[in-house]
Design a protein around this motif. Structure first.
Motif, PDB file in Angstrom:
ATOM      1  N   ASP A 207      49.464  44.099  53.852  1.00  0.00           N
ATOM      2  CA  ASP A 207      48.043  44.159  54.161  1.00  0.00           C
ATOM      3  C   ASP A 207      47.599  45.591  54.398  1.00  0.00           C
ATOM      4  OD1 ASP A 207      49.401  44.649  56.466  1.00  0.00           O
ATOM      5  OD2 ASP A 207      48.457  43.066  57.662  1.00  0.00           O
ATOM      6  N   ARG A 208      48.421  46.540  53.963  1.00  0.00           N
ATOM      7  CA  ARG A 208      48.081  47.956  54.053  1.00  0.00           C
ATOM      8  C   ARG A 208      48.560  48.654  52.791  1.00  0.00           C
ATOM      9  NH1 ARG A 208      52.400  50.100  58.579  1.00  0.00           N
ATOM     10  NH2 ARG A 208      54.158  48.766  57.993  1.00  0.00           N
ATOM     11  N   LYS A 209      48.200  49.907  52.647  1.00  0.00           N
ATOM     12  CA  LYS A 209      48.482  50.631  51.410  1.00  0.00           C
ATOM     13  C   LYS A 209      49.977  50.925  51.277  1.00  0.00           C
ATOM     14  CE  LYS A 209      46.837  54.459  48.551  1.00  0.00           C
ATOM     15  NZ  LYS A 209      45.871  55.567  48.429  1.00  0.00           N
ATOM     16  N   VAL A 210      50.452  50.807  50.050  1.00  0.00           N
ATOM     17  CA  VAL A 210      51.855  51.055  49.734  1.00  0.00           C
ATOM     18  C   VAL A 210      51.975  52.363  48.966  1.00  0.00           C
ATOM     19  CG1 VAL A 210      53.871  50.249  48.445  1.00  0.00           C
ATOM     20  CG2 VAL A 210      52.438  48.608  49.673  1.00  0.00           C
ATOM     21  N   HIS A 211      52.885  53.217  49.382  1.00  0.00           N
ATOM     22  CA  HIS A 211      53.221  54.437  48.655  1.00  0.00           C
ATOM     23  C   HIS A 211      54.593  54.211  48.021  1.00  0.00           C
ATOM     24  CE1 HIS A 211      49.971  57.086  50.222  1.00  0.00           C
ATOM     25  NE2 HIS A 211      49.989  56.195  51.211  1.00  0.00           N
ATOM     26  N   LEU A 212      54.608  54.006  46.708  1.00  0.00           N
ATOM     27  CA  LEU A 212      55.828  53.649  45.984  1.00  0.00           C
ATOM     28  C   LEU A 212      56.369  54.875  45.256  1.00  0.00           C
ATOM     29  CD1 LEU A 212      57.682  51.247  45.279  1.00  0.00           C
ATOM     30  CD2 LEU A 212      56.317  50.947  43.198  1.00  0.00           C
ATOM     31  N   SER A 218      59.573  56.025  31.383  1.00  0.00           N
ATOM     32  CA  SER A 218      58.360  55.981  30.562  1.00  0.00           C
ATOM     33  C   SER A 218      57.445  54.826  30.951  1.00  0.00           C
ATOM     34  CB  SER A 218      58.736  55.886  29.075  1.00  0.00           C
ATOM     35  OG  SER A 218      59.530  54.737  28.834  1.00  0.00           O
ATOM     36  N   ALA A 219      58.024  53.693  31.365  1.00  0.00           N
ATOM     37  CA  ALA A 219      57.200  52.555  31.768  1.00  0.00           C
ATOM     38  C   ALA A 219      56.407  52.860  33.029  1.00  0.00           C
ATOM     39  CB  ALA A 219      58.078  51.318  31.978  1.00  0.00           C
ATOM     40  N   HIS A 220      56.971  53.652  33.922  1.00  0.00           N
ATOM     41  CA  HIS A 220      56.260  53.993  35.152  1.00  0.00           C
ATOM     42  C   HIS A 220      55.047  54.876  34.873  1.00  0.00           C
ATOM     43  CE1 HIS A 220      60.444  53.552  37.233  1.00  0.00           C
ATOM     44  NE2 HIS A 220      59.911  52.377  36.927  1.00  0.00           N
ATOM     45  N   ARG A 221      55.101  55.656  33.810  1.00  0.00           N
ATOM     46  CA  ARG A 221      54.025  56.595  33.500  1.00  0.00           C
ATOM     47  C   ARG A 221      53.153  56.138  32.324  1.00  0.00           C
ATOM     48  NH1 ARG A 221      56.127  60.751  31.341  1.00  0.00           N
ATOM     49  NH2 ARG A 221      58.266  60.010  31.110  1.00  0.00           N
ATOM     50  N   SER A 222      53.316  54.885  31.918  1.00  0.00           N
ATOM     51  CA  SER A 222      52.583  54.383  30.747  1.00  0.00           C
ATOM     52  C   SER A 222      51.097  54.212  31.041  1.00  0.00           C
ATOM     53  CB  SER A 222      53.178  53.041  30.314  1.00  0.00           C
ATOM     54  OG  SER A 222      52.992  52.075  31.335  1.00  0.00           O
ATOM     55  N   LYS A 223      50.285  54.127  29.986  1.00  0.00           N
ATOM     56  CA  LYS A 223      48.843  53.926  30.127  1.00  0.00           C
ATOM     57  C   LYS A 223      48.533  52.600  30.793  1.00  0.00           C
ATOM     58  CE  LYS A 223      47.554  56.724  26.094  1.00  0.00           C
ATOM     59  NZ  LYS A 223      46.853  56.714  24.772  1.00  0.00           N
ATOM     60  N   THR A 224      49.335  51.582  30.475  1.00  0.00           N
ATOM     61  CA  THR A 224      49.107  50.264  31.069  1.00  0.00           C
ATOM     62  C   THR A 224      49.266  50.305  32.584  1.00  0.00           C
ATOM     63  OG1 THR A 224      49.932  49.216  29.047  1.00  0.00           O
ATOM     64  CG2 THR A 224      49.833  47.855  31.038  1.00  0.00           C
ATOM     65  N   VAL A 225      50.310  50.963  33.054  1.00  0.00           N
ATOM     66  CA  VAL A 225      50.540  51.062  34.489  1.00  0.00           C
ATOM     67  C   VAL A 225      49.469  51.927  35.139  1.00  0.00           C
ATOM     68  CG1 VAL A 225      52.130  51.907  36.259  1.00  0.00           C
ATOM     69  CG2 VAL A 225      53.009  50.645  34.296  1.00  0.00           C
ATOM     70  N   ARG A 226      49.096  53.027  34.494  1.00  0.00           N
ATOM     71  CA  ARG A 226      48.052  53.887  35.060  1.00  0.00           C
ATOM     72  C   ARG A 226      46.729  53.135  35.170  1.00  0.00           C
ATOM     73  NH1 ARG A 226      50.052  57.954  31.462  1.00  0.00           N
ATOM     74  NH2 ARG A 226      48.100  57.818  30.265  1.00  0.00           N
ATOM     75  N   ALA A 227      46.411  52.311  34.162  1.00  0.00           N
ATOM     76  CA  ALA A 227      45.178  51.526  34.218  1.00  0.00           C
ATOM     77  C   ALA A 227      45.244  50.500  35.347  1.00  0.00           C
ATOM     78  CB  ALA A 227      44.950  50.841  32.872  1.00  0.00           C
ATOM     79  N   TRP A 228      46.402  49.883  35.532  1.00  0.00           N
ATOM     80  CA  TRP A 228      46.549  48.904  36.615  1.00  0.00           C
ATOM     81  C   TRP A 228      46.388  49.590  37.971  1.00  0.00           C
ATOM     82  CZ3 TRP A 228      49.225  48.015  40.990  1.00  0.00           C
ATOM     83  CH2 TRP A 228      49.255  46.717  41.481  1.00  0.00           C
ATOM     84  N   LEU A 229      46.982  50.761  38.113  1.00  0.00           N
ATOM     85  CA  LEU A 229      46.885  51.491  39.376  1.00  0.00           C
ATOM     86  C   LEU A 229      45.452  51.908  39.674  1.00  0.00           C
ATOM     87  CD1 LEU A 229      50.067  53.754  39.065  1.00  0.00           C
ATOM     88  CD2 LEU A 229      49.757  51.850  40.651  1.00  0.00           C
ATOM     89  N   ALA A 230      44.684  52.236  38.617  1.00  0.00           N
ATOM     90  CA  ALA A 230      43.294  52.648  38.818  1.00  0.00           C
ATOM     91  C   ALA A 230      42.466  51.526  39.437  1.00  0.00           C
ATOM     92  CB  ALA A 230      42.691  53.091  37.496  1.00  0.00           C
ATOM     93  N   HIS A 231      42.823  50.268  39.156  1.00  0.00           N
ATOM     94  CA  HIS A 231      42.092  49.129  39.698  1.00  0.00           C
ATOM     95  C   HIS A 231      42.637  48.687  41.060  1.00  0.00           C
ATOM     96  CE1 HIS A 231      40.901  48.837  35.440  1.00  0.00           C
ATOM     97  NE2 HIS A 231      39.811  48.234  35.904  1.00  0.00           N
ATOM     98  N   HIS A 232      43.737  49.306  41.506  1.00  0.00           N
ATOM     99  CA  HIS A 232      44.338  48.922  42.790  1.00  0.00           C
ATOM    100  C   HIS A 232      44.653  50.173  43.619  1.00  0.00           C
ATOM    101  CE1 HIS A 232      45.184  45.584  40.016  1.00  0.00           C
ATOM    102  NE2 HIS A 232      45.149  44.789  41.076  1.00  0.00           N
ATOM    103  N   HIS A 239      54.268  57.656  43.324  1.00  0.00           N
ATOM    104  CA  HIS A 239      54.748  59.030  43.421  1.00  0.00           C
ATOM    105  C   HIS A 239      56.035  59.136  42.610  1.00  0.00           C
ATOM    106  CE1 HIS A 239      51.966  59.620  46.827  1.00  0.00           C
ATOM    107  NE2 HIS A 239      52.371  58.419  47.216  1.00  0.00           N
ATOM    108  N   PHE A 240      56.260  60.300  41.995  1.00  0.00           N
ATOM    109  CA  PHE A 240      57.383  60.447  41.075  1.00  0.00           C
ATOM    110  C   PHE A 240      58.412  61.441  41.612  1.00  0.00           C
ATOM    111  CE2 PHE A 240      53.784  59.163  38.444  1.00  0.00           C
ATOM    112  CZ  PHE A 240      54.324  58.049  37.806  1.00  0.00           C
TER     113      PHE A 240
END
Length: 313
Positions: A207-212, A218-232, A239-240
């Motif tokens: 119920d609070r923000k997660v810093h992962l 490559s999957a962690h930095r993909s456009k799909t993941v970046r788009a999902w993160l933008a909505h959440h 963080h990398f």
């Protein structure tokens, strides 16, 4: 006793009393009459710590007593036996250890920046957000993997029977700085879709923000993941870690422990048995240390949470 020995005792008694008769260590004191001077010993010790044998014109990548003896002869023309080198090593405070592995592609400056700047900044942001910090990684288990050792006749290698139907089961896990672990089991290849599914289930437990914190897959930095993160972005932030630096990720200990703790006496013959909760496939649960987790428990509960003892990072 000889008369001479008694005469010596009597002379000592007259000169110094009872204390003069006390036994004292005989022979050389430790460190006396060494072939190498203190400065030469310090130079050899530092060379062993800072270089590999091949870097100093010798052969191999690991130091042995014989190799250090060759180094001493090369530097100072002094021949030393292996026991003699061992005494030097003990005096220098060095022990025989299994070295850690580091990729030659690793950037030391990036690792230094992570320790001194990036990691403290992540902790400060998480504290300001009242958030949770987790380290994540993925691991794969194959049906034909053989772990551990067994006894057998000398010169005759024991045989382990395994299924000829090869298959694998994968897991994505995340461990927090407070010892909480989450994981998801899947059979398909790890890609951006699997990553988004894991992130969706992960944020549902907080119920609070997660810093992962993850590696640079490559999957962690993909456009799909970046788009999902933008909505959440109010729920989770990625963080990398520096490239080629798995030693900075404590979740690697979970992966290593899983592979070490695979059963030695029973083997799965189909993927479902590897995924479901089966005491013949999975070792009994333990919570003594953060390195003992049971990742694969149930196919009906793909994302699990459990508490383990805290570990320091």
């Amino acid at each position: 006793m000889s008369v001479r020995a008694v005469d010596n005792w009597w002379a000592r008694w007259q000169a110094g009393g009872r204390d003069a008769l006390l036994s004292r260590p005989r022979g050389r004191r430790a460190g006396e009459h060494q072939v190498l001077s203190e400065a030469e010993q310090a130079a050899v010790r530092q060379a062993v710590l800072d270089h590999t044998p091949s870097g100093l014109g010798l052969s191999g990548q690991l130091w042995t007593r014989a190799q250090i003896g060759r180094l001493i002869f090369k530097l100072y023309g002094v021949r030393s036996t292996e026991p003699g080198v061992g005494k030097y090593l003990k005096r220098w405070g060095l022990t025989f250890q299994r070295p850690d592995k580091r990729a030659v592609e690793q950037d030391p400056e990036a690792v230094r920046t992570w320790h001194e700047e990036t990691w403290p900044a992540i902790r400060a942001r998480a504290k300001a957000d009242d958030g949770e910090i987790l380290f994540a990684d993925q691991v794969g288990i194959r049906s034909d993997q053989v772990t551990g050792r067994t006894w057998g006749v000398k010169g005759k290698t024991p045989v382990v029977r395994r299924s000829g139907n090869r298959f694998s089961v994968n897991a994505m896990s995340a461990i927090s700085t407070k010892g909480r672990m989450h994981f998801m089991v899947f059979t398909e290849s790890f890609d951006a879709t699997v990553m988004c599914r894991f992130l969706t289930r992960l944020v549902g437990h907080f119920d609070r923000k997660v810093h992962l914190i993850v590696d640079r897959h490559s999957a962690h930095r993909s456009k799909t993941v970046r788009a999902w993160l933008a909505h959440h972005e109010d729920q989770i932030e990625l963080h990398f870690l520096p490239s080629y630096s798995p030693e900075l990720n404590p979740d690697e200990l979970v992966n290593a422990d899983l592979k070490r703790s695979l059963p030695h006496t029973h083997r799965a013959r189909e993927p479902d048995r590897t995924r479901r909760r089966d005491p013949q496939v999975l070792p009994p649960p333990t919570t003594s240390t953060p390195r003992h987790h049971r990742l694969l428990q149930s196919a009906t509960r793909p994302l699990h949470r459990r508490r383990v003892n805290p570990m320091s990072f």
